[in-house]
Design a protein around this motif. Structure first.
Motif, short mmCIF file in Angstrom:
data_model
loop_
_atom_site.label_atom_id
_atom_site.label_comp_id
_atom_site.label_asym_id
_atom_site.label_seq_id
_atom_site.Cartn_x
_atom_site.Cartn_y
_atom_site.Cartn_z
N GLU A 1 -5.73 23.14 -52.20
CA GLU A 1 -4.92 24.35 -52.49
C GLU A 1 -4.26 24.10 -53.81
O GLU A 1 -4.45 24.55 -54.98
CB GLU A 1 -4.37 25.15 -51.72
CG GLU A 1 -4.18 26.60 -52.32
CD GLU A 1 -3.60 27.43 -51.04
OE1 GLU A 1 -3.33 28.86 -51.35
OE2 GLU A 1 -3.32 26.90 -50.04
N ALA A 2 -3.37 23.22 -53.81
CA ALA A 2 -2.27 22.66 -54.88
C ALA A 2 -3.24 22.06 -56.21
O ALA A 2 -2.83 22.55 -57.22
CB ALA A 2 -1.22 21.76 -54.39
N ALA A 3 -4.00 21.31 -55.86
CA ALA A 3 -4.71 20.64 -56.91
C ALA A 3 -5.63 21.54 -57.46
O ALA A 3 -5.79 21.57 -58.80
CB ALA A 3 -5.79 19.33 -56.24
N LEU A 4 -6.46 22.69 -56.95
CA LEU A 4 -7.23 23.38 -57.55
C LEU A 4 -6.35 24.52 -58.44
O LEU A 4 -7.06 24.79 -59.26
CB LEU A 4 -7.80 24.36 -56.18
CG LEU A 4 -9.12 23.62 -55.56
CD1 LEU A 4 -9.60 24.55 -54.47
CD2 LEU A 4 -10.26 23.48 -56.48
N ALA A 5 -5.36 25.02 -57.99
CA ALA A 5 -4.60 25.69 -58.66
C ALA A 5 -4.21 25.21 -60.15
O ALA A 5 -4.03 25.84 -61.14
CB ALA A 5 -2.96 26.20 -58.06
N ALA A 6 -3.87 23.86 -60.06
CA ALA A 6 -3.78 23.23 -61.40
C ALA A 6 -4.98 22.92 -62.13
O ALA A 6 -5.04 23.15 -63.38
CB ALA A 6 -2.95 21.71 -61.05
N ASP A 7 -6.16 22.73 -61.35
CA ASP A 7 -7.14 22.39 -62.24
C ASP A 7 -8.09 23.61 -62.93
O ASP A 7 -8.75 23.61 -63.91
CB ASP A 7 -8.51 21.71 -61.26
CG ASP A 7 -8.07 20.20 -60.87
OD1 ASP A 7 -7.19 19.59 -61.71
OD2 ASP A 7 -8.42 19.66 -59.91
N ALA A 8 -7.71 24.57 -62.22
CA ALA A 8 -8.57 25.88 -62.43
C ALA A 8 -8.27 26.40 -63.77
O ALA A 8 -8.80 26.95 -64.70
CB ALA A 8 -8.36 26.96 -61.57
#
Length: 422
Positions: free
Chosen positions: A323-330
């Motif tokens: 979830e944390a990685a996705l928030a950054a990548d999005a």
């Protein structure tokens, strides 16, 4: 469950079929004039002089509802009948006897004699043909049922049961496409009148197509059915067949299970198990965690289930990190610039329920070129985000092996928009 249609009870039959006849005695000198008038007045029965005594007995017995007297009068009438009109009247009163005795075999025979004579008044043609067809249907004489019911329809019958019985007669006669065409026309007519079509109009054709191993046609009927009967059971029936057709396509199977989940039609532990396994293999830990928790909340997955407990234990920390990685990548420009990365990130966001964030990434993947999966999943994300009109428009463009699934999502979207989703 579909049940065969039944004939009307004797009381209803008597009310409909026990009607008066139009008769006139025509002197020989006036017959030519009468023939010219019949065209405008309709068929009028003119019994022979020899038949008149028997006719009076028939009339008196029928009015008195005296079955024994009517049977005796019929015996005399059959012996004295000298012309076609006499035979028609004899058949009419035999029909009354069948009604009095609740004998449908006699009623059917009498109606056949009347209809085959060619003397049935136009105003009675719809009623007589309908009941004759109804009796033939009950006797499984589908060819005759079709003939009579078509004639009743042509004569203007308004019997509510006519269309379903005619449809089922064609289906039982092996003319599935004709039966479905009748059902489909009735479905469209009911919808146009803002009425819900009878469920048998969907169920019986679907059963017939299934028996004939015509799965695409089964799915077409069932897709129309969920438009009017949006329940978890009808969605499950439809999507289960679609799931069987997916074969070894894991990605497609996962998308089908997602629609089952969205429509509340996942009711079996095995479905949650397959869904969790596919989502785990595809790398969507957040989706796996939310799925299992939903299953536990619904009572489909017991809290003590060791298998799912193990899956939760392994996927929960991964979901948190994801979830944390996705928030950054999005939000990265580099994510949108790479169609493959944009699609993968959008899929993971959808798994976590972040539909609004996934939409621009799907759009970026599509901007790089046609991609049926991205087209489909963009439409789903839009629907899940509450953008129903946009989602329906997007899903309408889906081609290939997700076209049926896209149409079903559109049905669900329309129901969500109208507040009628099951």
């Amino acid at each position: 469950m579909f049940n065969r249609f039944r004939s009307l009870p004797a009381t209803a039959m008597a009310a409909v079929l026990g009607c008066a006849l139009t008769m006139t005695a025509t002197p020989a000198a006036a017959r030519e004039k009468a023939k010219k008038e019949e065209a405008s007045k309709g068929n009028q029965l003119a019994p022979s002089r020899e038949f008149t005594p028997a006719l009076k007995k028939l009339t008196d017995a029928a009015q008195g509802k005296d079955a024994a007297a009517l049977q005796a009068a019929l015996t005399e009438a059959e012996a004295s009948a000298a012309k076609a009109d006499d035979h028609y009247l004899t058949a009419f009163y035999r029909l009354q006897l069948g009604i009095l005795n609740k004998d449908q075999a006699i009623q059917a025979q009498a109606l056949d004699a009347m209809l085959d004579s060619g003397l049935t008044p136009p105003e009675n043609a719809a009623t007589y043909n309908f009941f004759s067809g109804n009796f033939a249907y009950a006797a499984k004489d589908y060819a005759k049922a079709i003939q009579r019911l078509e004639a009743a329809q042509a004569a203007g019958s308004t019997e509510a049961a006519l269309t379903p019985i005619l449809m089922d007669s064609y289906l039982n006669a092996g003319q599935i496409d004709k039966g479905w065409a009748i059902a489909k026309a009735e479905i469209e007519a009911r919808r146009a009148a803002e009425e819900r079509p009878g469920e048998e109009l969907f169920v019986r054709p679907a059963q017939a197509f299934q028996k004939a191993n015509r799965t695409p046609d089964v799915l077409e009927v069932l897709t129309m059915r969920v438009e009017d009967y949006s329940t978890p059971a009808t969605w499950r029936n439809t999507l289960y067949i679609l799931l069987q057709q997916a074969g070894g396509d894991k990605d497609l199977s996962l998308d089908i299970l997602r629609l089952m989940r969205a429509t509340g039609s996942m009711t079996d532990r095995a479905e949650y198990s397959e869904y969790a396994a596919l989502a785990t293999e595809a790398g969507y830990p957040g989706e796996v965690v939310s799925l299992i928790k939903q299953g536990q909340a619904k009572g489909v997955i017991p809290a003590s289930d060791v298998h799912f407990k193990g899956v939760l234990d392994s996927q929960t920390p991964r979901a948190r990190d994801d979830e944390a990685a996705l928030a950054a990548d999005a939000g990265k420009a580099s994510t949108k610039a790479n169609p493959k990365v944009a699609l993968g990130t959008a899929d993971a966001l959808v798994g976590n329920g972040d539909y609004a964030k996934a939409i621009p990434l799907y759009e970026a993947a599509l901007a790089a070129g046609a991609n049926p999966v991205a087209q489909y999943r963009l439409g789903v994300a839009q629907v899940q985000a509450g953008q129903y009109d946009a989602g329906i428009a997007t899903l309408a463009k889906v081609e290939g092996n997700r076209a049926r699934l896209a149409r079903l999502w559109s049905v669900h979207a329309k129901q969500k928009a109208s507040g009628s989703a099951g």
